[in-house]
Design a protein around this motif. Structure first.
Motif, PDB file in Angstrom:
ATOM      1  N   GLU A 136      -0.734   2.158  -9.010  1.00  0.00           N
ATOM      2  CA  GLU A 136      -0.892   3.185  -7.981  1.00  0.00           C
ATOM      3  C   GLU A 136      -1.614   2.549  -6.794  1.00  0.00           C
ATOM      4  N   MET A 137      -2.041   3.348  -5.826  1.00  0.00           N
ATOM      5  CA  MET A 137      -2.522   2.776  -4.571  1.00  0.00           C
ATOM      6  C   MET A 137      -3.788   1.938  -4.752  1.00  0.00           C
ATOM      7  N   THR A 155      -5.413   2.995 -12.772  1.00  0.00           N
ATOM      8  CA  THR A 155      -5.517   1.550 -12.562  1.00  0.00           C
ATOM      9  C   THR A 155      -6.105   0.850 -13.774  1.00  0.00           C
ATOM     10  N   ALA A 156      -6.829   1.602 -14.637  1.00  0.00           N
ATOM     11  CA  ALA A 156      -7.422   1.006 -15.841  1.00  0.00           C
ATOM     12  C   ALA A 156      -6.375   0.626 -16.870  1.00  0.00           C
ATOM     13  N   GLN A 186      -6.455  -3.374  -4.950  1.00  0.00           N
ATOM     14  CA  GLN A 186      -7.235  -4.372  -5.670  1.00  0.00           C
ATOM     15  C   GLN A 186      -6.483  -5.689  -5.788  1.00  0.00           C
ATOM     16  N   GLN A 187      -5.194  -5.604  -6.024  1.00  0.00           N
ATOM     17  CA  GLN A 187      -4.408  -6.836  -6.103  1.00  0.00           C
ATOM     18  C   GLN A 187      -4.444  -7.605  -4.790  1.00  0.00           C
ATOM     19  N   VAL A 188      -4.519  -6.866  -3.676  1.00  0.00           N
ATOM     20  CA  VAL A 188      -4.544  -7.531  -2.365  1.00  0.00           C
ATOM     21  C   VAL A 188      -5.911  -8.128  -2.088  1.00  0.00           C
ATOM     22  N   TYR A 189      -6.997  -7.341  -2.305  1.00  0.00           N
ATOM     23  CA  TYR A 189      -8.300  -7.887  -1.918  1.00  0.00           C
ATOM     24  C   TYR A 189      -8.830  -8.904  -2.924  1.00  0.00           C
ATOM     25  N   PHE A 190      -8.236  -9.018  -4.097  1.00  0.00           N
ATOM     26  CA  PHE A 190      -8.581 -10.137  -4.977  1.00  0.00           C
ATOM     27  C   PHE A 190      -8.104 -11.457  -4.390  1.00  0.00           C
ATOM     28  N   VAL A 191      -7.095 -11.372  -3.507  1.00  0.00           N
ATOM     29  CA  VAL A 191      -6.532 -12.576  -2.896  1.00  0.00           C
ATOM     30  C   VAL A 191      -7.196 -12.883  -1.567  1.00  0.00           C
ATOM     31  N   ILE A 205       0.841  -1.207   0.000  1.00  0.00           N
ATOM     32  CA  ILE A 205       0.000   0.000   0.000  1.00  0.00           C
ATOM     33  C   ILE A 205       0.869   1.247   0.000  1.00  0.00           C
ATOM     34  N   LEU A 206       1.911   1.256   0.799  1.00  0.00           N
ATOM     35  CA  LEU A 206       2.803   2.415   0.848  1.00  0.00           C
ATOM     36  C   LEU A 206       3.501   2.632  -0.491  1.00  0.00           C
TER      37      LEU A 206
END
Length: 315
Positions: A239-240, A233-234, A245-250, A71-72
């Motif tokens: 970016e943040m 992101t599109a 999104q990459q984290v919460y997809f997991v 995130i940072l």
């Protein structure tokens, strides 16, 4: 003697008026509506906070990812793309604003065309076009100097920079043009009479006065740029929001990761608000009506004191 007999009563009358003025009781105005509305807003905020606190949100996950490296790193990329896009937008805005005010009709038309195209189409569409520009120009070639594949040059970062910066430049063109037009034309004529060139007049006389007028909209644009950068992101720019999104997809913690992003966006916009305030105060020195109090100072009128009567002695 008659004159002395008339002066004595006048002196006594002035003294009596002073004593009577000191004995006045100062009654402050009541504002029941102000306090009732304030209490109502506080109650609504408390209910909102309680609703989120009792909701199905894993606050320990929010605290865990608030300082997570991914995130940072994403927030750092957000700040980076926002900064360089604003620099590009401000430079293009100043350039095309001068072109819009040029005496050359061709230059004016080109500047108008730039504003018309990039201000009239969505920024997301522009990002997608820049990201897929290799479909139109497979290679970028400068004869005898440089040749490379477009996909290697226009990376997601470059595409985001071009899309956000050029779009911002179209809006900044009108902001700067309005600021320049507000400067009295007589100052330009005076600069010509003392032998200053057009560039010297613009740099030393017009732009310093224009800064006071364009700083507020530029500050708003910088805050907007920090948020609009999430559109990158599109085109797969990390970016943040893309990192979240990459984290919460997991892990499936969607709301938690979005709240983490909200906290960092609010922190960034708060810092920009404070910076904007002090820049406005710097360029507004000596100008009536420019706020001189720092932001986030609240007053309900409790600290105001009634003015002391002019003839009252100091204790």
């Amino acid at each position: 003697m008659p004159m002395l007999s008339q002066a004595a009563p006048d002196t006594n009358r002035v003294g009596a008026d002073a004593l009577q003025q000191r004995s006045y009781k100062i009654v402050r105005l009541k504002h029941p509506g102000r306090w009732l509305s304030g209490v109502a807003v506080v109650i609504l905020l408390a209910l909102l906070v309680k609703a989120f606190a009792d909701g199905k949100i894993q606050w320990d996950v929010v605290g865990k990812f608030l300082t997570a490296e991914v995130i940072l790193r994403g927030f750092a990329n957000t700040l980076l793309i926002s900064f360089f896009a604003m620099i590009l937008g401000a430079g293009l805005g100043t350039l095309f604003a001068v072109m819009r005010l040029s005496q050359n009709p061709v230059t004016r038309f080109v500047a108008w065309l730039y504003v018309w195209i990039f201000r009239g189409t969505p920024v997301l569409l522009q990002l997608l076009i820049w990201f897929n520009i290799a479909l139109v120009f497979p290679t970028i070639t400068i004869p005898g100097l440089f040749e490379a594949r477009t996909v290697d040059v226009v990376t997601p970062f470059v595409a985001a920079l071009l899309g956000l910066g050029i779009n911002e430049g179209a809006y900044m063109t009108e902001v700067v043009r309005g600021g320049i037009s507000s400067v009295d034309h007589g100052q330009t004529e005076a600069a010509k009479t003392i032998g200053m060139s057009r560039f010297q007049t613009l740099w030393r006389i017009i732009l310093p006065q224009t800064m006071r007028l364009i700083i507020p909209p530029m500050g708003n644009s910088a805050i907007g740029m920090l948020k609009f950068s999430s559109l990158a992101t599109a085109i797969s720019f990390t970016e943040m929001l893309n990192a979240a999104q990459q984290v919460y997809f997991v892990n499936g913690a969607v709301i938690e990761l979005l709240l983490v992003c909200a906290v960092w966006y609010l922190l960034g916009t708060t810092v920009l608000n404070i910076v904007q305030f002090y820049i406005e105060r710097y360029y507004g020195r000596g100008v009536a009506g420019v706020a001189s109090r720092p932001p986030f100072r609240f007053s309900f009128g409790l600290s105001r004191t009634a003015p002391r009567p002019a003839n009252e002695e100091r204790s």
